[in-house]
Design a protein around this motif. Structure first.
Motif, PDB file in Angstrom:
ATOM      1  N   SER A 194       3.210  -1.416  -0.810  1.00  0.00           N
ATOM      2  CA  SER A 194       2.997  -0.027  -1.241  1.00  0.00           C
ATOM      3  C   SER A 194       4.215   0.570  -1.932  1.00  0.00           C
ATOM      4  O   SER A 194       4.288   1.788  -2.112  1.00  0.00           O
ATOM      5  CB  SER A 194       2.625   0.832  -0.019  1.00  0.00           C
ATOM      6  OG  SER A 194       1.521   0.288   0.660  1.00  0.00           O
ATOM      7  N   ILE A 195       5.165  -0.264  -2.332  1.00  0.00           N
ATOM      8  CA  ILE A 195       6.392   0.268  -2.921  1.00  0.00           C
ATOM      9  C   ILE A 195       6.106   0.985  -4.238  1.00  0.00           C
ATOM     10  O   ILE A 195       6.711   2.034  -4.527  1.00  0.00           O
ATOM     11  CB  ILE A 195       7.457  -0.858  -3.105  1.00  0.00           C
ATOM     12  CG1 ILE A 195       8.765  -0.280  -3.635  1.00  0.00           C
ATOM     13  CG2 ILE A 195       6.942  -1.974  -3.985  1.00  0.00           C
ATOM     14  CD1 ILE A 195       9.450   0.683  -2.712  1.00  0.00           C
ATOM     15  N   ALA A 196       5.162   0.488  -5.035  1.00  0.00           N
ATOM     16  CA  ALA A 196       4.861   1.145  -6.317  1.00  0.00           C
ATOM     17  C   ALA A 196       4.307   2.548  -6.077  1.00  0.00           C
ATOM     18  O   ALA A 196       4.698   3.513  -6.740  1.00  0.00           O
ATOM     19  CB  ALA A 196       3.876   0.309  -7.118  1.00  0.00           C
ATOM     20  N   GLU A 197       3.389   2.678  -5.116  1.00  0.00           N
ATOM     21  CA  GLU A 197       2.821   3.994  -4.794  1.00  0.00           C
ATOM     22  C   GLU A 197       3.907   4.944  -4.285  1.00  0.00           C
ATOM     23  O   GLU A 197       3.956   6.115  -4.674  1.00  0.00           O
ATOM     24  CB  GLU A 197       1.731   3.850  -3.740  1.00  0.00           C
ATOM     25  CG  GLU A 197       1.117   5.185  -3.331  1.00  0.00           C
ATOM     26  CD  GLU A 197       0.115   5.057  -2.194  1.00  0.00           C
ATOM     27  OE1 GLU A 197      -0.309   6.116  -1.672  1.00  0.00           O
ATOM     28  OE2 GLU A 197      -0.238   3.918  -1.820  1.00  0.00           O
ATOM     29  N   LEU A 198       4.781   4.437  -3.419  1.00  0.00           N
ATOM     30  CA  LEU A 198       5.849   5.279  -2.875  1.00  0.00           C
ATOM     31  C   LEU A 198       6.755   5.793  -3.991  1.00  0.00           C
ATOM     32  O   LEU A 198       7.057   6.993  -4.063  1.00  0.00           O
ATOM     33  CB  LEU A 198       6.677   4.488  -1.860  1.00  0.00           C
ATOM     34  CG  LEU A 198       7.931   5.204  -1.343  1.00  0.00           C
ATOM     35  CD1 LEU A 198       7.555   6.401  -0.493  1.00  0.00           C
ATOM     36  CD2 LEU A 198       8.824   4.243  -0.557  1.00  0.00           C
ATOM     37  N   VAL A 199       7.204   4.899  -4.859  1.00  0.00           N
ATOM     38  CA  VAL A 199       8.121   5.293  -5.930  1.00  0.00           C
ATOM     39  C   VAL A 199       7.444   6.298  -6.865  1.00  0.00           C
ATOM     40  O   VAL A 199       8.050   7.286  -7.300  1.00  0.00           O
ATOM     41  CB  VAL A 199       8.610   4.051  -6.706  1.00  0.00           C
ATOM     42  CG1 VAL A 199       9.398   4.457  -7.953  1.00  0.00           C
ATOM     43  CG2 VAL A 199       9.465   3.173  -5.801  1.00  0.00           C
ATOM     44  N   GLU A 200       6.170   6.073  -7.160  1.00  0.00           N
ATOM     45  CA  GLU A 200       5.434   6.987  -8.039  1.00  0.00           C
ATOM     46  C   GLU A 200       5.352   8.378  -7.412  1.00  0.00           C
ATOM     47  O   GLU A 200       5.529   9.395  -8.099  1.00  0.00           O
ATOM     48  CB  GLU A 200       4.036   6.420  -8.299  1.00  0.00           C
ATOM     49  CG  GLU A 200       3.351   7.002  -9.507  1.00  0.00           C
ATOM     50  CD  GLU A 200       2.261   6.087 -10.050  1.00  0.00           C
ATOM     51  OE1 GLU A 200       1.963   6.214 -11.246  1.00  0.00           O
ATOM     52  OE2 GLU A 200       1.707   5.273  -9.281  1.00  0.00           O
ATOM     53  N   ARG A 201       5.104   8.448  -6.116  1.00  0.00           N
ATOM     54  CA  ARG A 201       4.990   9.744  -5.445  1.00  0.00           C
ATOM     55  C   ARG A 201       6.342  10.454  -5.365  1.00  0.00           C
ATOM     56  O   ARG A 201       6.429  11.675  -5.524  1.00  0.00           O
ATOM     57  CB  ARG A 201       4.361   9.561  -4.070  1.00  0.00           C
ATOM     58  CG  ARG A 201       2.871   9.316  -4.175  1.00  0.00           C
ATOM     59  CD  ARG A 201       2.194   8.954  -2.879  1.00  0.00           C
ATOM     60  NE  ARG A 201       2.279   9.986  -1.851  1.00  0.00           N
ATOM     61  CZ  ARG A 201       1.523   9.977  -0.755  1.00  0.00           C
ATOM     62  NH1 ARG A 201       0.630   9.010  -0.562  1.00  0.00           N
ATOM     63  NH2 ARG A 201       1.648  10.930   0.148  1.00  0.00           N
ATOM     64  N   ILE A 202       7.407   9.696  -5.145  1.00  0.00           N
ATOM     65  CA  ILE A 202       8.743  10.306  -5.141  1.00  0.00           C
ATOM     66  C   ILE A 202       9.075  10.826  -6.542  1.00  0.00           C
ATOM     67  O   ILE A 202       9.628  11.919  -6.706  1.00  0.00           O
ATOM     68  CB  ILE A 202       9.805   9.302  -4.669  1.00  0.00           C
ATOM     69  CG1 ILE A 202       9.587   8.935  -3.201  1.00  0.00           C
ATOM     70  CG2 ILE A 202      11.214   9.870  -4.853  1.00  0.00           C
ATOM     71  CD1 ILE A 202      10.491   7.817  -2.706  1.00  0.00           C
ATOM     72  N   ALA A 203       8.716  10.049  -7.557  1.00  0.00           N
ATOM     73  CA  ALA A 203       9.008  10.437  -8.944  1.00  0.00           C
ATOM     74  C   ALA A 203       8.324  11.745  -9.327  1.00  0.00           C
ATOM     75  O   ALA A 203       8.805  12.476 -10.195  1.00  0.00           O
ATOM     76  CB  ALA A 203       8.596   9.323  -9.897  1.00  0.00           C
ATOM     77  N   PRO A 222       5.640  -7.335  -6.346  1.00  0.00           N
ATOM     78  CA  PRO A 222       4.540  -6.435  -6.752  1.00  0.00           C
ATOM     79  C   PRO A 222       4.707  -5.980  -8.194  1.00  0.00           C
ATOM     80  O   PRO A 222       5.471  -5.054  -8.487  1.00  0.00           O
ATOM     81  CB  PRO A 222       4.670  -5.267  -5.770  1.00  0.00           C
ATOM     82  CG  PRO A 222       6.118  -5.254  -5.373  1.00  0.00           C
ATOM     83  CD  PRO A 222       6.592  -6.673  -5.432  1.00  0.00           C
ATOM     84  N   MET A 223       3.974  -6.579  -9.101  1.00  0.00           N
ATOM     85  CA  MET A 223       4.163  -6.328 -10.526  1.00  0.00           C
ATOM     86  C   MET A 223       3.841  -4.888 -10.913  1.00  0.00           C
ATOM     87  O   MET A 223       4.323  -4.392 -11.929  1.00  0.00           O
ATOM     88  CB  MET A 223       3.299  -7.302 -11.343  1.00  0.00           C
ATOM     89  CG  MET A 223       3.613  -8.776 -11.085  1.00  0.00           C
ATOM     90  SD  MET A 223       5.357  -9.202 -11.313  1.00  0.00           S
ATOM     91  CE  MET A 223       5.520  -9.015 -13.073  1.00  0.00           C
TER      92      MET A 223
END
Length: 422
Positions: A194-203, A222-223
């Motif tokens: 879930s790192i992509a989702e986390l980074v997107e939400r922080i951004a 995770p591409m």
């Protein structure tokens, strides 16, 4: 002492102590406090030795009457709690990596849950380290960290968002996202990476100017994270991904679950998906069984990949690891040092060329501090303390610490860029 993950723990403890009425300072060159708390590192031999020397130095201060109480916490005491208790009796109490809040009870206070997300920043006020998980499920053969910290435990996304909003309210603009292994984030909580989702939400949180990612893992990368990096302007085109080696034989012995071919393919995909991405990596030389052929494969890979940032270290046997229990450390210290020196010579030429290629370009730069005749700043491609810095003459114009400026680069060295604020 040790990594930035330890620093976050120290900052949280400092906030709790501050709430209890203490005046708290961090890493003072001339400590004057009545109570000292040392947060130790237990990762590799050199770090353990440094932590022990620091403890002994403060023991001497206590014996001289310059200190009333001495407490020790962190990874070293988590791993060697009983041995340290027996060997260093001058320490009033040892705590591990996760029970440091007991120190508050021993000082006749209590942990305050209402400020659990708050910290006393020891970094410049415009950036902070953001720890998103503890522990690691990657049981690499050489690494003692899972022995110390246990299995991977992710923090909930909502809790991390809450901390980011708090830090933004305190003036933080730049976030260094850290974990022992970023790409495993969320598997325990959400049953998927879930790192992509986390980074997107922080951004998407207002006030977050830069996000930088540290300590990824190459296997099952995770591409979708690359899409987020490409699409979100405030996610720096920077990734810290420790590769350790490229020889398939050595990677297999290291229990890295990735091959030479997959490693080459991953780097190619990263460069293609995120044009201009800067990659920081770590390599290890002298792992048990590493031959000259294996090492030459590593050299050729580094020449091909042209990593913008690369650190390296020689293998050292760590108690209790798979490698220590199953392999003979059969590469001599002399050979390890020769290989380390040669690898870093190759990287030195690469880094110097990359820096010189930035001359005559303009980069968004954050100003960290003033040193002598220069403002010291960083571009989105540079993490604090470990990467290239931008030196801007103070005489040019007045700049704000923590401010962002477009800076034209007019000269370069292996380690620094010289710039002029536009």
């Amino acid at each position: 002492m040790g990594c930035s993950k330890n620093l976050v723990d120290s900052e949280r403890l400092m906030r709790q102590l501050q709430e209890c009425g203490y005046e708290v300072t961090h890493d003072s060159e001339t400590p004057e406090g009545e109570i000292a708390v040392i947060n130790t590192c237990g990762f590799i031999g050199d770090a353990k030795e440094e932590s022990i020397n620091m403890i002994l130095e403060f023991c001497q201060r206590k014996e001289q009457g310059d200190l009333n109480k001495l407490y020790v916490m962190g990874c070293l005491s988590e791993r060697y709690l009983h041995e340290l208790r027996e060997e260093i009796a001058q320490v009033d109490k040892f705590y591990g990596k996760f029970n440091w809040n007991e120190l508050l009870n021993d000082l006749q206070h209590r942990y305050d849950d209402t400020i659990s997300q708050e910290r006393v920043l020891t970094t410049p006020s415009h950036y902070a380290f953001l720890k998103i998980s503890e522990g690691c499920n990657r049981r690499c053969a050489y690494c003692a960290i899972p022995i110390i910290t246990g299995s991977h435990v992710s923090r909930p996304i909502e809790e991390i968002e809450q901390e980011v909003r708090y830090l933004v309210s305190q003036g933080v603009k730049e976030f260094q996202i850290i974990a022992q292994e970023l790409t495993f984030y969320g598997v325990d909580l959400y049953k998927k990476q879930s790192i992509a989702e986390l980074v997107e939400r922080i951004a998407d949180i207002e006030g977050v100017e830069w996000i930088r990612l540290h300590y990824a893992y190459p296997s099952n990368f995770p591409m979708d994270l690359l899409r987020v990096m490409r699409e979100k302007d405030n996610v720096c085109k920077y990734l810290d991904i420790a590769l350790q080696h490229v020889s398939t034989k050595i990677l297999k012995k290291m229990l890295r679950h990735v091959t030479k071919e997959e490693t080459y393919e991953l780097i190619e995909k990263m460069r293609a998906e995120v044009p201009g991405i800067h990659l920081r990596t770590t390599m290890m030389v002298g792992f048990p069984g590493e031959t000259e052929k294996d090492f030459e494969e590593l050299i050729e890979f580094v020449k091909w990949a042209k990593f913008e940032r690369l650190g390296a270290f020689a293998y050292s046997e760590e108690d209790g690891t798979y490698a220590a229990l199953n392999y003979r450390d059969n590469v001599s210290k002399k050979k390890k040092q020769e290989r380390l020196d040669r690898l870093m010579e190759v990287q030195q030429r690469i880094s110097t060329n990359i820096n010189y290629n930035k001359v005559d370009n303009v980069y968004k730069t954050i100003i960290d501090r003033v040193e002598g005749d220069y403002y010291i700043g960083r571009t989105e491609f540079d993490s604090p303390d470990v990467d290239t810095e931008v030196l801007i003459p103070v005489s040019d114009k007045t700049l704000e610490i923590g401010g962002f400026y477009n800076v034209s680069i007019y000269d370069a060295t292996e380690f620094d860029l010289m710039g002029k604020a536009l």
